[in-house]
Design a protein around this motif. Structure first.
Motif, mmCIF file in Angstrom:
data_model
loop_
_atom_site.group_PDB
_atom_site.id
_atom_site.type_symbol
_atom_site.label_atom_id
_atom_site.label_comp_id
_atom_site.label_asym_id
_atom_site.label_seq_id
_atom_site.Cartn_x
_atom_site.Cartn_y
_atom_site.Cartn_z
ATOM 1 N N ASP A 10 0.799 -1.221 0.000
ATOM 2 C CA ASP A 10 0.000 0.000 0.000
ATOM 3 C C ASP A 10 0.837 1.280 0.000
ATOM 4 O O ASP A 10 0.517 2.245 0.675
ATOM 5 C CB ASP A 10 -0.952 -0.006 1.187
ATOM 6 C CG ASP A 10 -0.209 -0.147 2.509
ATOM 7 O OD1 ASP A 10 0.989 -0.424 2.502
ATOM 8 O OD2 ASP A 10 -0.862 0.040 3.547
ATOM 9 N N LEU A 11 1.905 1.297 -0.781
ATOM 10 C CA LEU A 11 2.717 2.499 -0.883
ATOM 11 C C LEU A 11 1.975 3.543 -1.720
ATOM 12 O O LEU A 11 1.367 3.210 -2.742
ATOM 13 C CB LEU A 11 4.062 2.195 -1.538
ATOM 14 C CG LEU A 11 5.036 1.370 -0.714
ATOM 15 C CD1 LEU A 11 6.261 1.040 -1.544
ATOM 16 C CD2 LEU A 11 5.420 2.110 0.539
ATOM 17 N N PRO A 12 2.017 4.808 -1.328
ATOM 18 C CA PRO A 12 1.340 5.841 -2.116
ATOM 19 C C PRO A 12 2.093 6.096 -3.416
ATOM 20 O O PRO A 12 3.323 5.974 -3.468
ATOM 21 C CB PRO A 12 1.390 7.073 -1.208
ATOM 22 C CG PRO A 12 2.553 6.835 -0.324
ATOM 23 C CD PRO A 12 2.645 5.351 -0.134
ATOM 24 N N PRO A 13 1.376 6.437 -4.482
ATOM 25 C CA PRO A 13 2.058 6.716 -5.751
ATOM 26 C C PRO A 13 2.855 8.015 -5.661
ATOM 27 O O PRO A 13 2.441 8.971 -5.019
ATOM 28 C CB PRO A 13 0.917 6.836 -6.753
ATOM 29 C CG PRO A 13 -0.277 7.184 -5.942
ATOM 30 C CD PRO A 13 -0.065 6.567 -4.588
ATOM 31 N N THR A 14 3.995 8.031 -6.304
ATOM 32 C CA THR A 14 4.825 9.233 -6.331
ATOM 33 C C THR A 14 4.564 9.994 -7.625
ATOM 34 O O THR A 14 3.933 9.483 -8.559
ATOM 35 C CB THR A 14 6.313 8.864 -6.252
ATOM 36 O OG1 THR A 14 6.646 8.085 -7.405
ATOM 37 C CG2 THR A 14 6.625 8.085 -4.987
ATOM 38 N N SER A 15 5.060 11.221 -7.682
ATOM 39 C CA SER A 15 4.879 12.012 -8.901
ATOM 40 C C SER A 15 5.612 11.375 -10.076
ATOM 41 O O SER A 15 5.131 11.405 -11.212
ATOM 42 C CB SER A 15 5.355 13.441 -8.677
ATOM 43 O OG SER A 15 6.708 13.446 -8.277
ATOM 44 N N ALA A 16 6.764 10.765 -9.810
ATOM 45 C CA ALA A 16 7.498 10.088 -10.889
ATOM 46 C C ALA A 16 6.724 8.869 -11.377
ATOM 47 O O ALA A 16 6.699 8.579 -12.574
ATOM 48 C CB ALA A 16 8.879 9.673 -10.412
#
Length: 73
Positions: A10-16
């Protein structure tokens, strides 16, 4: 302590990550348009290859720059 080497699910999405997803979708659309242009004989294959190469270089540069500039947690 877990011995699993993988990160949690459940890691949040990054801008990259979001930019790479957008660039991948745009690349698929670009590939479909180029395929149609080649089938219909509208454009020169050399020019289309230059368009794809330019897109790939710009997309990779943007994603790598965002990965380098994102704050570390």
């Amino acid at each position: 302590m877990s011995t699993n080497p993988l990160p949690p699910e459940d890691l949040p999405p990054t801008s990259a990550g979001r930019l790479s997803l957008v660039m991948f979708v745009l690349f698929v659309v670009l590939a479909a348009v180029i395929a149609l242009m080649l089938v219909w004989g509208i454009a020169d294959p050399t020019m289309l290859l230059k368009v794809v190469a330019t897109f790939v270089v710009v997309a990779l540069t943007g994603v790598i720059a965002l990965m380098a500039l994102q704050p570390r947690s």
